[in-house]
Design an enzyme around this catalytic site. Structure first.
Site, PDB file in Angstrom:
ATOM      1  N   ASN A 135       2.116   5.668 -10.067  1.00  0.00           N
ATOM      2  CA  ASN A 135       0.853   5.609 -10.810  1.00  0.00           C
ATOM      3  C   ASN A 135      -0.354   5.280  -9.933  1.00  0.00           C
ATOM      4  O   ASN A 135      -1.475   5.655 -10.267  1.00  0.00           O
ATOM      5  CB  ASN A 135       0.989   4.547 -11.923  1.00  0.00           C
ATOM      6  CG  ASN A 135      -0.345   4.120 -12.476  1.00  0.00           C
ATOM      7  OD1 ASN A 135      -0.951   4.828 -13.289  1.00  0.00           O
ATOM      8  ND2 ASN A 135      -0.859   2.972 -12.015  1.00  0.00           N
TER       9      ASN A 135
ATOM     10  N   LYS B 168      -4.408  15.634  -6.899  1.00  0.00           N
ATOM     11  CA  LYS B 168      -3.693  15.663  -8.180  1.00  0.00           C
ATOM     12  C   LYS B 168      -3.016  17.018  -8.395  1.00  0.00           C
ATOM     13  O   LYS B 168      -1.929  17.084  -8.980  1.00  0.00           O
ATOM     14  CB  LYS B 168      -4.640  15.340  -9.338  1.00  0.00           C
ATOM     15  CG  LYS B 168      -5.131  13.891  -9.338  1.00  0.00           C
ATOM     16  CD  LYS B 168      -4.010  12.881  -9.463  1.00  0.00           C
ATOM     17  CE  LYS B 168      -4.519  11.468  -9.714  1.00  0.00           C
ATOM     18  NZ  LYS B 168      -3.423  10.473  -9.777  1.00  0.00           N
TER      19      LYS B 168
ATOM     20  N   ASP C 229       0.872  -1.176   0.000  1.00  0.00           N
ATOM     21  CA  ASP C 229       0.000   0.000   0.000  1.00  0.00           C
ATOM     22  C   ASP C 229       0.910   1.227   0.000  1.00  0.00           C
ATOM     23  O   ASP C 229       1.638   1.465   0.981  1.00  0.00           O
ATOM     24  CB  ASP C 229      -0.874  -0.052   1.259  1.00  0.00           C
ATOM     25  CG  ASP C 229      -1.738   1.184   1.435  1.00  0.00           C
ATOM     26  OD1 ASP C 229      -1.566   2.163   0.678  1.00  0.00           O
ATOM     27  OD2 ASP C 229      -2.573   1.173   2.356  1.00  0.00           O
ATOM     28  N   VAL C 230       0.873   2.002  -1.068  1.00  0.00           N
ATOM     29  CA  VAL C 230       1.797   3.135  -1.186  1.00  0.00           C
ATOM     30  C   VAL C 230       1.539   4.240  -0.152  1.00  0.00           C
ATOM     31  O   VAL C 230       2.376   5.122   0.031  1.00  0.00           O
ATOM     32  CB  VAL C 230       1.786   3.749  -2.605  1.00  0.00           C
ATOM     33  CG1 VAL C 230       2.260   2.755  -3.641  1.00  0.00           C
ATOM     34  CG2 VAL C 230       0.412   4.324  -2.961  1.00  0.00           C
TER      35      VAL C 230
ATOM     36  N   TYR D 120     -10.043  14.326  -4.801  1.00  0.00           N
ATOM     37  CA  TYR D 120      -9.162  13.761  -5.844  1.00  0.00           C
ATOM     38  C   TYR D 120      -8.426  14.877  -6.585  1.00  0.00           C
ATOM     39  O   TYR D 120      -7.213  14.813  -6.781  1.00  0.00           O
ATOM     40  CB  TYR D 120     -10.017  12.937  -6.804  1.00  0.00           C
ATOM     41  CG  TYR D 120      -9.291  12.327  -7.984  1.00  0.00           C
ATOM     42  CD1 TYR D 120      -8.693  11.064  -7.880  1.00  0.00           C
ATOM     43  CD2 TYR D 120      -9.228  12.979  -9.220  1.00  0.00           C
ATOM     44  CE1 TYR D 120      -8.051  10.486  -8.971  1.00  0.00           C
ATOM     45  CE2 TYR D 120      -8.588  12.411 -10.303  1.00  0.00           C
ATOM     46  CZ  TYR D 120      -8.009  11.161 -10.179  1.00  0.00           C
ATOM     47  OH  TYR D 120      -7.367  10.588 -11.263  1.00  0.00           O
TER      48      TYR D 120
HETATM   49  P1  NAP Z   1      -7.247   1.497 -11.941  1.00  0.00           P
HETATM   50  O1  NAP Z   1      -7.541   0.672 -13.134  1.00  0.00           O
HETATM   51  O2  NAP Z   1      -8.223   1.527 -10.817  1.00  0.00           O
HETATM   52  O3  NAP Z   1      -5.807   1.055 -11.397  1.00  0.00           O
HETATM   53  C1  NAP Z   1      -5.247   1.598 -10.241  1.00  0.00           C
HETATM   54  C2  NAP Z   1      -4.490   0.503  -9.540  1.00  0.00           C
HETATM   55  O4  NAP Z   1      -3.864   1.057  -8.364  1.00  0.00           O
HETATM   56  C3  NAP Z   1      -5.424  -0.624  -9.049  1.00  0.00           C
HETATM   57  O5  NAP Z   1      -4.851  -1.895  -9.294  1.00  0.00           O
HETATM   58  C4  NAP Z   1      -5.512  -0.328  -7.567  1.00  0.00           C
HETATM   59  O6  NAP Z   1      -5.807  -1.472  -6.795  1.00  0.00           O
HETATM   60  C5  NAP Z   1      -4.127   0.177  -7.285  1.00  0.00           C
HETATM   61  N1  NAP Z   1      -4.067   0.851  -6.001  1.00  0.00           N
HETATM   62  C6  NAP Z   1      -5.061   1.548  -5.381  1.00  0.00           C
HETATM   63  N2  NAP Z   1      -4.643   1.979  -4.199  1.00  0.00           N
HETATM   64  C7  NAP Z   1      -3.363   1.566  -4.052  1.00  0.00           C
HETATM   65  C8  NAP Z   1      -2.408   1.701  -3.025  1.00  0.00           C
HETATM   66  N3  NAP Z   1      -2.699   2.357  -1.898  1.00  0.00           N
HETATM   67  N4  NAP Z   1      -1.181   1.159  -3.203  1.00  0.00           N
HETATM   68  C9  NAP Z   1      -0.875   0.497  -4.334  1.00  0.00           C
HETATM   69  N5  NAP Z   1      -1.754   0.311  -5.347  1.00  0.00           N
HETATM   70  C10 NAP Z   1      -2.976   0.856  -5.201  1.00  0.00           C
HETATM   71  O7  NAP Z   1      -7.035   3.016 -12.332  1.00  0.00           O
HETATM   72  P2  NAP Z   1      -6.306   3.691 -13.598  1.00  0.00           P
HETATM   73  O8  NAP Z   1      -7.356   4.359 -14.392  1.00  0.00           O
HETATM   74  O9  NAP Z   1      -5.380   2.738 -14.251  1.00  0.00           O
HETATM   75  O10 NAP Z   1      -5.498   4.839 -12.845  1.00  0.00           O
HETATM   76  C11 NAP Z   1      -4.078   4.864 -12.769  1.00  0.00           C
HETATM   77  C12 NAP Z   1      -3.660   6.285 -12.453  1.00  0.00           C
HETATM   78  O11 NAP Z   1      -4.091   7.154 -13.489  1.00  0.00           O
HETATM   79  C13 NAP Z   1      -4.262   6.843 -11.162  1.00  0.00           C
HETATM   80  O12 NAP Z   1      -3.306   7.636 -10.496  1.00  0.00           O
HETATM   81  C14 NAP Z   1      -5.395   7.720 -11.668  1.00  0.00           C
HETATM   82  O13 NAP Z   1      -5.719   8.747 -10.757  1.00  0.00           O
HETATM   83  C15 NAP Z   1      -4.783   8.253 -12.944  1.00  0.00           C
HETATM   84  N6  NAP Z   1      -5.769   8.757 -13.911  1.00  0.00           N
HETATM   85  C16 NAP Z   1      -6.662   7.913 -14.487  1.00  0.00           C
HETATM   86  C17 NAP Z   1      -7.562   8.421 -15.416  1.00  0.00           C
HETATM   87  C18 NAP Z   1      -8.565   7.554 -16.110  1.00  0.00           C
HETATM   88  O14 NAP Z   1      -9.415   8.104 -16.853  1.00  0.00           O
HETATM   89  N7  NAP Z   1      -8.552   6.236 -15.943  1.00  0.00           N
HETATM   90  C19 NAP Z   1      -7.540   9.785 -15.726  1.00  0.00           C
HETATM   91  C20 NAP Z   1      -6.614  10.611 -15.104  1.00  0.00           C
HETATM   92  C21 NAP Z   1      -5.725  10.071 -14.202  1.00  0.00           C
HETATM   93  P3  NAP Z   1      -7.365  -1.726  -6.405  1.00  0.00           P
HETATM   94  O15 NAP Z   1      -8.072  -1.920  -7.703  1.00  0.00           O
HETATM   95  O16 NAP Z   1      -7.311  -2.940  -5.543  1.00  0.00           O
HETATM   96  O17 NAP Z   1      -7.817  -0.465  -5.694  1.00  0.00           O
END
Ligand code: NAP
Length: 249
Positions: free
Chosen positions: A87, A157, A60-61, A153
């Site tokens: 990430n 960010k 857990d980061v 959020y």
């Molecule tokens: P995602 O599919 O939900 O993947 C995020 C991963 O991080 C999941 O495997 C999650 O595990 C894991 N995680 C959550 N809390 C954590 C912790 N405390 N320590 C370690 N790992 C943890 O989301 P994503 O869309 O790929 O997002 C990746 C990044 O991109 C994030 O920073 C997000 O804010 C950013 N982002 C995404 C979007 C978008 O449209 N998707 C847009 C802008 C920015 P669990 O599933 O078990 O929680």
């Protein structure tokens, strides 16, 4: 043959993080971190099946001790870290007037404090080993674009953006670059609800000049660029990857 460079990618069990880990595996041995051990292992197995070198480490980061353990185990396995990709992130929805304090803390702890904790420890390891490495933080277009119901959020960010710039300033003397990628709307499990609803997808696509949501691999390419020899003079920058979404939000 010299040992491969080593990349540590957080939240790499899903979505963008998984795509980043897979993309980097062409050039790096990759430590695949996630809070979900099974998901991290799945990514590591995919990389190994493609002929890469990957190690899954659950952590857990947002937890200081877990972050230390993650870095210790990475160094035990590979001896150095050349690239850190912060990430891991979570997103929830609350109107400002109803946002519980605990939810503010949780979202800030994972999205912002986690990047601070890991960057600080990894930067010190890079400095101690004389590694002129790279740190890439994943932010969001909402680090500067306001909207409703995601104040916790979006402020986290916004913090990532300033963390990136301030770290870039302080780490420049060590040759460590620090940049961030600001994704727009990307097709990942974080957007599962939207992706389950064709009307919502259409509404979102209409808002995006490119006419479609982004793919996780398109964020991974931007991260790979910032860590590459094609970006040796880039530090403290924010690379927006959003199909034009933030041009006319
Ligand atoms: P995602 O599919 O939900 O993947 C995020 C991963 O991080 C999941 O495997 C999650 O595990 C894991 N995680 C959550 N809390 C954590 C912790 N405390 N320590 C370690 N790992 C943890 O989301 P994503 O869309 O790929 O997002 C990746 C990044 O991109 C994030 O920073 C997000 O804010 C950013 N982002 C995404 C979007 C978008 O449209 N998707 C847009 C802008 C920015 P669990 O599933 O078990 O929680």
């Amino acid at each position: 043959m010299s040992d491969p460079a080593v990349a540590l990618v957080t939240g790499a069990g899903s979505g963008i993080g998984r795509a980043i880990a897979r993309r980097l595996a062409d050039e790096y041995a990759v430590v695949v971190n996630d809070v979900d051990a099974e998901a991290a292992t799945e990514t590591a197995v995919e990389i190994e099946q493609d002929g890469g070198d990957a190690t899954a480490i659950e952590a857990d980061v947002a937890d200081h001790d877990a972050v230390d353990d993650l870095v210790d185990r990475t160094l035990d396995a590979y001896g150095r870290i050349d690239l850190l990709v912060n990430n891991a992130g979570i997103e929830t929805v609350y109107p400002f007037t109803d946002l519980p304090e605990a939810e503010w803390d949780r979202v800030h702890d994972v999205n912002l404090k986690g990047q601070f904790l890991l960057s600080q420890r990894v930067a010190n390891e890079m400095i101690d080993r004389d590694v002129a490495g790279d740190i890439v933080n994943v932010s969001s277009v909402h680090d500067v674009l306001p909207r409703t119901e995601k104040i916790h959020y979006d402020t986290a960010k916004a913090g990532v953006l300033m963390l990136t710039k301030d770290m870039a300033l302080e780490l420049a003397e060590h040759g460590i670059s620090v940049n961030c990628v600001a994704p727009g709307a990307i097709e990942t499990p974080m957007n599962a609800e939207l992706l389950d609803d064709p009307d919502e997808i259409e509404r979102m696509n209409e808002r995006i000049p490119w006419g479609r949501m982004g793919k996780p691999e398109e964020i991974a390419d931007a991260v790979a660029f910032l860590a590459s020899q094609d970006a040796t003079y880039v530090t403290g920058s924010r690379l927006c990857v959003d199909g034009g979404l933030s041009l006319d939000p």
